[in-house]
Motif scaffolding. Structure first.
Motif, PDB file in Angstrom:
ATOM      1  N   SER A  78       8.584  19.979   5.151  1.00 51.05           N
ATOM      2  CA  SER A  78       8.089  21.390   3.808  1.00 51.05           C
ATOM      3  C   SER A  78       8.984  19.608   3.128  1.00 51.05           C
ATOM      4  O   SER A  78       8.491  20.525   1.576  1.00 51.05           O
ATOM      5  CB  SER A  78       9.509  22.365   4.336  1.00 51.05           C
ATOM      6  N   SER A  79       9.336  18.909   3.434  1.00 48.27           N
ATOM      7  CA  SER A  79       9.864  18.028   2.182  1.00 48.27           C
ATOM      8  C   SER A  79       8.652  16.678   2.622  1.00 48.27           C
ATOM      9  O   SER A  79       8.901  16.155   1.324  1.00 48.27           O
ATOM     10  CB  SER A  79      11.184  17.032   2.481  1.00 48.27           C
ATOM     11  N   ASN A  80       7.970  16.679   2.576  1.00 49.85           N
ATOM     12  CA  ASN A  80       6.740  15.926   2.810  1.00 49.85           C
ATOM     13  C   ASN A  80       6.005  16.897   1.378  1.00 49.85           C
ATOM     14  O   ASN A  80       4.978  16.694   1.705  1.00 49.85           O
ATOM     15  CB  ASN A  80       6.338  15.091   3.861  1.00 49.85           C
ATOM     16  N   ILE A  81       6.044  16.543   0.056  1.00 53.06           N
ATOM     17  CA  ILE A  81       5.677  16.895  -0.793  1.00 53.06           C
ATOM     18  C   ILE A  81       4.693  16.679  -1.482  1.00 53.06           C
ATOM     19  O   ILE A  81       3.278  16.816  -1.731  1.00 53.06           O
ATOM     20  CB  ILE A  81       6.611  17.069  -2.037  1.00 53.06           C
ATOM     21  N   HIS A  82       3.774  15.271  -1.136  1.00 56.81           N
ATOM     22  CA  HIS A  82       2.959  14.402  -1.476  1.00 56.81           C
ATOM     23  C   HIS A  82       1.899  14.922  -0.047  1.00 56.81           C
ATOM     24  O   HIS A  82       0.210  14.873  -0.422  1.00 56.81           O
ATOM     25  CB  HIS A  82       3.105  12.784  -1.491  1.00 56.81           C
ATOM     26  N   ARG A  83       2.345  15.309   1.333  1.00 55.33           N
ATOM     27  CA  ARG A  83       1.102  15.175   2.090  1.00 55.33           C
ATOM     28  C   ARG A  83       0.963  16.620   1.821  1.00 55.33           C
ATOM     29  O   ARG A  83      -0.212  17.156   1.946  1.00 55.33           O
ATOM     30  CB  ARG A  83       2.344  15.464   3.533  1.00 55.33           C
ATOM     31  N   VAL A  84       1.569  17.755   1.739  1.00 58.18           N
ATOM     32  CA  VAL A  84       0.962  18.566   1.058  1.00 58.18           C
ATOM     33  C   VAL A  84       0.429  18.957  -0.156  1.00 58.18           C
ATOM     34  O   VAL A  84      -0.737  19.494   0.144  1.00 58.18           O
ATOM     35  CB  VAL A  84       2.139  20.155   0.716  1.00 58.18           C
ATOM     36  N   TYR A  85       0.577  18.417  -1.497  1.00 58.25           N
ATOM     37  CA  TYR A  85      -0.118  18.763  -2.302  1.00 58.25           C
ATOM     38  C   TYR A  85      -1.299  17.919  -2.350  1.00 58.25           C
ATOM     39  O   TYR A  85      -2.533  18.003  -2.088  1.00 58.25           O
ATOM     40  CB  TYR A  85       0.727  17.076  -3.557  1.00 58.25           C
ATOM     41  N   GLN A  86      -1.697  16.378  -1.616  1.00 63.35           N
ATOM     42  CA  GLN A  86      -2.653  16.197  -0.991  1.00 63.35           C
ATOM     43  C   GLN A  86      -4.463  17.818  -0.248  1.00 63.35           C
ATOM     44  O   GLN A  86      -4.806  16.873  -0.618  1.00 63.35           O
ATOM     45  CB  GLN A  86      -3.121  14.821   0.261  1.00 63.35           C
ATOM     46  N   ALA A  87      -2.788  17.803   0.567  1.00 66.64           N
ATOM     47  CA  ALA A  87      -3.577  19.120   1.771  1.00 66.64           C
ATOM     48  C   ALA A  87      -4.667  20.104   0.160  1.00 66.64           C
ATOM     49  O   ALA A  87      -5.481  20.940   0.345  1.00 66.64           O
ATOM     50  CB  ALA A  87      -2.807  20.112   2.448  1.00 66.64           C
ATOM     51  N   ILE A  88      -3.700  20.364  -0.239  1.00 67.03           N
ATOM     52  CA  ILE A  88      -4.217  21.490  -1.911  1.00 67.03           C
ATOM     53  C   ILE A  88      -5.182  21.123  -2.293  1.00 67.03           C
ATOM     54  O   ILE A  88      -5.065  21.787  -2.974  1.00 67.03           O
ATOM     55  CB  ILE A  88      -2.572  22.222  -2.263  1.00 67.03           C
TER      56      ILE A  88
ATOM     57  N   THR B 281       4.091   0.924   8.375  1.00 67.04           N
ATOM     58  CA  THR B 281       3.398   2.284   7.991  1.00 67.04           C
ATOM     59  C   THR B 281       2.570   2.101   6.831  1.00 67.04           C
ATOM     60  O   THR B 281       2.862   2.357   6.173  1.00 67.04           O
ATOM     61  CB  THR B 281       4.961   3.336   7.649  1.00 67.04           C
ATOM     62  N   LYS B 282       1.019   2.881   6.554  1.00 65.49           N
ATOM     63  CA  LYS B 282       0.673   3.164   6.703  1.00 65.49           C
ATOM     64  C   LYS B 282       0.391   4.129   5.519  1.00 65.49           C
ATOM     65  O   LYS B 282       1.861   4.842   5.018  1.00 65.49           O
ATOM     66  CB  LYS B 282      -0.498   3.920   6.571  1.00 65.49           C
ATOM     67  N   SER B 283       0.328   3.797   3.714  1.00 68.34           N
ATOM     68  CA  SER B 283       0.193   3.947   2.728  1.00 68.34           C
ATOM     69  C   SER B 283      -0.167   5.614   3.146  1.00 68.34           C
ATOM     70  O   SER B 283      -1.272   6.147   3.534  1.00 68.34           O
ATOM     71  CB  SER B 283      -0.398   3.862   1.437  1.00 68.34           C
ATOM     72  N   GLU B 284       0.722   6.292   1.897  1.00 70.15           N
ATOM     73  CA  GLU B 284       0.377   7.843   1.798  1.00 70.15           C
ATOM     74  C   GLU B 284      -0.893   8.200   1.857  1.00 70.15           C
ATOM     75  O   GLU B 284      -1.551   9.235   2.124  1.00 70.15           O
ATOM     76  CB  GLU B 284       1.777   8.590   1.260  1.00 70.15           C
ATOM     77  N   ALA B 285      -1.466   7.389   1.141  1.00 68.83           N
ATOM     78  CA  ALA B 285      -2.367   7.601   0.003  1.00 68.83           C
ATOM     79  C   ALA B 285      -3.756   7.533   1.397  1.00 68.83           C
ATOM     80  O   ALA B 285      -5.117   8.303   1.002  1.00 68.83           O
ATOM     81  CB  ALA B 285      -3.219   6.301  -0.504  1.00 68.83           C
TER      82      ALA B 285
END
Length: 358
Positions: free
Chosen positions: A282-292, A255-259
């Motif tokens: 909704s729990s994938n906070i880092h994905r949401v953070y990157q989008a914002i 699985t690739k890094s979230e980065a």
């Protein structure tokens, strides 16, 4: 005569060299044998475990084994027990009128007098979603790191059970604590939600290692990779039993890094001429953070839609897991005040759930 003397001197010299060489050969052979022994010991963990221990421990999965969701496991000795996670699962299409599924608590009723606490690994619904339903019947101290307990607190608020927050016991990672007959250490592990943990659970019988849910990410968004050093420490000590997450383990590859999502976001935002709508768990906070974060880079306002998305993002910001300026956010009724190329909408419903905001 002279030739004979030279021959004798050479013979003596060769003998001394061979004597030295044979000593060197014996030394290197000893080193090879010693290293082979060490390698075999390293691969055989039996010598690290006290096989003479009279301690007994029982592991009873009540949900989440052979299925996705509803994770709950009991680990017990003769006089003490802990419950690891109390998760919910979702109904199948043929379960009409059913909103969620909670585990069968029958066994917990039988042993409730020796349960010393509930131990939480992380904040996904399939690990904490059924906590309010258990607490309506019986209550125990809940041990966990801040984000999981913060999200359980939100659930208690929804169920009008605010007083039960007094059962929260906040823990520090890398700091073992005593719960009944068990010594438990929370170990940082990367996953699709922040502040996830593995557990090292030690009792008289030995150490049980519970991985929780995990994804080994060497470049996580928050800069905190899996604590492989601490995992190795327990491996060297010896593990009696490993309870491991195995979801999708049969799939080849990694699985690739979230980065790795960041460059894709940048490409999409740079080319988008209208509104950008991003949906995820909704729990994938880092994905949401990157989008914002990319919305801010391209001068877009952010509208968060969906009760769980709003609540989880707010909790993560309040606890300091992510830092975002309040000025970037707008309400849904304010969308028409901005042109389409000034808007990012973050919402739930990435799996097409019928009741989701999307």
């Amino acid at each position: 005569m002279e030739k004979s003397q030279n021959y004798q001197q050479k013979s003596k010299s060769n003998y001394q060299k061979n004597k030295k060489s044979s000593g060197w050969y014996r030394d290197i052979k000893k080193a090879i044998e010693a290293n082979e022994k060490i390698q075999k010991q390293r691969l055989n963990s039996d010598y690290r475990i006290n096989l003479q221990s009279k301690g007994k421990v029982r592991i009873t999965p009540l949900g989440g084994l052979g299925e996705i969701g509803g994770n709950i496991t009991v680990i017990e000795t003769q006089k003490s027990a802990i419950v690891i996670d109390v998760g919910m699962s979702f109904p199948t299409e043929d379960m009409h009128g059913v909103d969620i599924l909670v585990p069968d608590f029958s066994y917990l009723r039988e042993i409730k007098d020796k349960i010393d606490g509930i131990v939480i690994t992380h904040a996904h619904e399939d690990h904490i979603g059924a906590v309010p339903y258990l607490f309506k019947e019986m209550q125990f101290p809940i041990y966990g790191t801040p984000l999981p307990l913060g999200m359980i607190a939100n659930k208690f608020d929804e169920h009008n059970m605010r007083s039960y927050k007094s059962y929260f016991r906040f823990v520090e990672k890398r700091k073992p604590i005593k719960v009944g007959d068990f010594e438990i250490e929370w170990i940082h592990i990367t996953h699709s939600i922040i502040d996830a943990s593995a557990l090292a659970i030690t009792c008289e019988a030995g150490t049980i290692f519970h991985t929780g849910d995990f994804k080994i990410d060497h470049t996580p968004i928050d800069g905190y990779p899996t604590d492989l050093q601490r995992i190795a420490y327990y491996g060297e000590r010896g593990i009696l039993a490993l309870l491991s997450d195995s979801t999708n383990s049969h799939n080849p590859g990694i699985t690739k890094s979230e980065a790795s999502v960041g460059p894709t976001f940048d490409l999409l935002f740079s080319k988008a001429k209208g509104r950008v709508i991003m949906s995820t768990f909704s729990s994938n906070i880092h994905r949401v953070y990157q989008a914002i974060d990319h919305a801010m880079k391209y001068n877009r306002k952010v509208c968060v839609i969906g009760r769980s998305m709003e609540r989880n993002l707010e909790t993560a910001m309040q606890l300091g897991y992510i830092n975002l300026p309040q000025s970037i956010f707008i309400e849904a009724h304010e969308l028409n005040r901005y042109s389409d190329d000034e808007i990012l909408i973050v919402t739930t419903g990435s799996q097409g759930e019928t009741m989701s905001a999307l």
